[in-house]
Design a protein around this motif. Sequence first.
Motif, short mmCIF file in Angstrom:
data_model
loop_
_atom_site.label_atom_id
_atom_site.label_comp_id
_atom_site.label_asym_id
_atom_site.label_seq_id
_atom_site.Cartn_x
_atom_site.Cartn_y
_atom_site.Cartn_z
N ASP A 1 62.22 48.15 62.77
CA ASP A 1 62.65 46.76 62.56
C ASP A 1 61.41 45.89 62.34
OD1 ASP A 1 64.19 44.52 62.33
OD2 ASP A 1 64.52 44.27 64.49
N SER A 2 60.65 46.23 61.32
CA SER A 2 59.43 45.47 60.99
C SER A 2 59.51 44.99 59.54
CB SER A 2 58.17 46.34 61.17
OG SER A 2 58.27 47.54 60.44
N ALA A 3 58.86 43.87 59.29
CA ALA A 3 58.92 43.26 57.97
C ALA A 3 58.40 44.20 56.89
CB ALA A 3 58.13 41.96 57.97
N ILE A 4 59.03 44.16 55.72
CA ILE A 4 58.55 44.95 54.58
C ILE A 4 57.30 44.27 54.05
CG2 ILE A 4 59.07 45.75 52.24
CD1 ILE A 4 62.09 45.61 53.10
N GLU A 5 56.18 44.97 54.17
CA GLU A 5 54.91 44.46 53.68
C GLU A 5 54.13 45.64 53.13
OE1 GLU A 5 50.92 42.07 55.24
OE2 GLU A 5 52.68 42.18 56.52
N VAL A 6 54.03 45.70 51.80
CA VAL A 6 53.39 46.84 51.14
C VAL A 6 52.25 46.33 50.27
CG1 VAL A 6 53.70 48.78 49.57
CG2 VAL A 6 55.55 48.15 51.13
N LEU A 7 51.05 46.83 50.54
CA LEU A 7 49.86 46.48 49.75
C LEU A 7 49.68 47.55 48.68
CD1 LEU A 7 47.85 45.92 52.97
CD2 LEU A 7 48.26 44.09 51.34
N GLY A 8 49.61 47.11 47.43
CA GLY A 8 49.51 48.10 46.37
C GLY A 8 48.76 47.61 45.15
N PRO A 9 48.61 48.48 44.17
CA PRO A 9 47.84 48.15 42.97
C PRO A 9 48.56 47.18 42.03
CG PRO A 9 48.81 50.33 42.76
CD PRO A 9 49.12 49.86 44.15
N PRO A 10 47.80 46.52 41.17
CA PRO A 10 48.39 45.58 40.20
C PRO A 10 48.99 46.32 39.00
CG PRO A 10 46.03 45.70 39.88
CD PRO A 10 46.33 46.57 41.07
N PRO A 11 49.70 45.60 38.13
CA PRO A 11 50.34 46.23 36.97
C PRO A 11 49.37 46.93 36.02
CG PRO A 11 51.20 44.02 37.31
CD PRO A 11 50.03 44.17 38.22
N THR A 12 48.10 46.57 36.04
CA THR A 12 47.11 47.19 35.14
C THR A 12 46.72 48.59 35.61
OG1 THR A 12 45.41 46.06 36.44
CG2 THR A 12 46.11 45.00 34.38
N SER A 13 47.13 48.97 36.80
CA SER A 13 46.69 50.23 37.40
C SER A 13 47.57 51.41 37.02
CB SER A 13 46.66 50.08 38.92
OG SER A 13 46.55 51.32 39.55
#
Length: 348
Positions: A165-177
């Motif tokens: 029960d934790s907030a959805i927080e995903v760090l990821g690459p930009p569209p250029t990747s």
Amino acid sequence: MNNRLILAAALASAVASSAQAASRDYISIVGSSTVYPFATVVAETFGKTTAFKTPKIESTGSGGGLKLFCAGVGVEHPDVTNASRRIKSSEVENCAKNGVTDIVEVKIGYDGIVVANSKAAAPMQLTRRDIYLALAKKVPSEQGNGELIDNPYKTWKDVNASLPDSAIEVLGPPPTSGTRDAFVELAMEGGCKTFDFIKAMKKKDKKAYKGICHTIREDGAYIEAGENDNLIVQKLESNPKALGVFGFSFLDQNADKVQGSMVDGVSPTFDAIADGSYPVSRPLYFYVKKAHVGKIPGIKEYLAEFTSDKAWGEEGYLVDKGMIPMPTQERSQFAADVKGLNILQLPK
């Protein structure tokens, strides 16, 4: 007098352009954005360690690269195209129509994309459907009526009752990747097409289908962290509830700090990516125009560099860039095909 000078200058320019078109002294490479970083490091190494010019590489996407590659034979057309999928029979036919009949296929390795979190947190066990529902801009309504709505999910538990029960927080690459491209195609689309009504769209309206499956939400649940994977690891360490998306090799190098999530019951291990059982993995290729070998300087030597153990081997420099090497037997097979310039044979 001025008109004569202008005419002479125009003729000289035309002759120079014609001469340039008639002989190209560097290798021209197009294609996949995912393969681009691997091809670039090989090209730079090749340029520094041989007498040949560094190949010129354009990131055009796999389909765009194959279209350019198949347009014809001659110095105005590329010599090599990179692809993050195998060439289609329809593309081989298109090549043949334009006189590109002898194609050498080179499988170079595998791409593994992981969803990781801090080792200070419990490991996540996700499905591709979970990933799609957590990160897509539009998702199916819970009413089951075939309606698509703006993503309402705030926590992983909202997506799947068995998740935290934790907030959805995903760090990821930009569209250029290229990593982003692989992630949306393999993980997001993989989960998206588990909904039958969306899967059925692919044949009717491929553009709409792709838009639904590949478009990531923009309300803060997915955070573009640039191309700096070190920054993602630092943020995961400071926020154990967040997840990060990056290549397998980077996970391997930071195994003391972060851990990979299971996806569809499979852990992102070297062996699982190499044998294809880890679902967010795929083989990578490039294709060579045999008619250009011997005409454009350095192609054979470039192929030799790419297929050398120091490049694509288990301890090769491409592993540091995120590529998963093929098993020894498979590398030997493709190295032999490259050395003999064996022509691609697609199954009937």
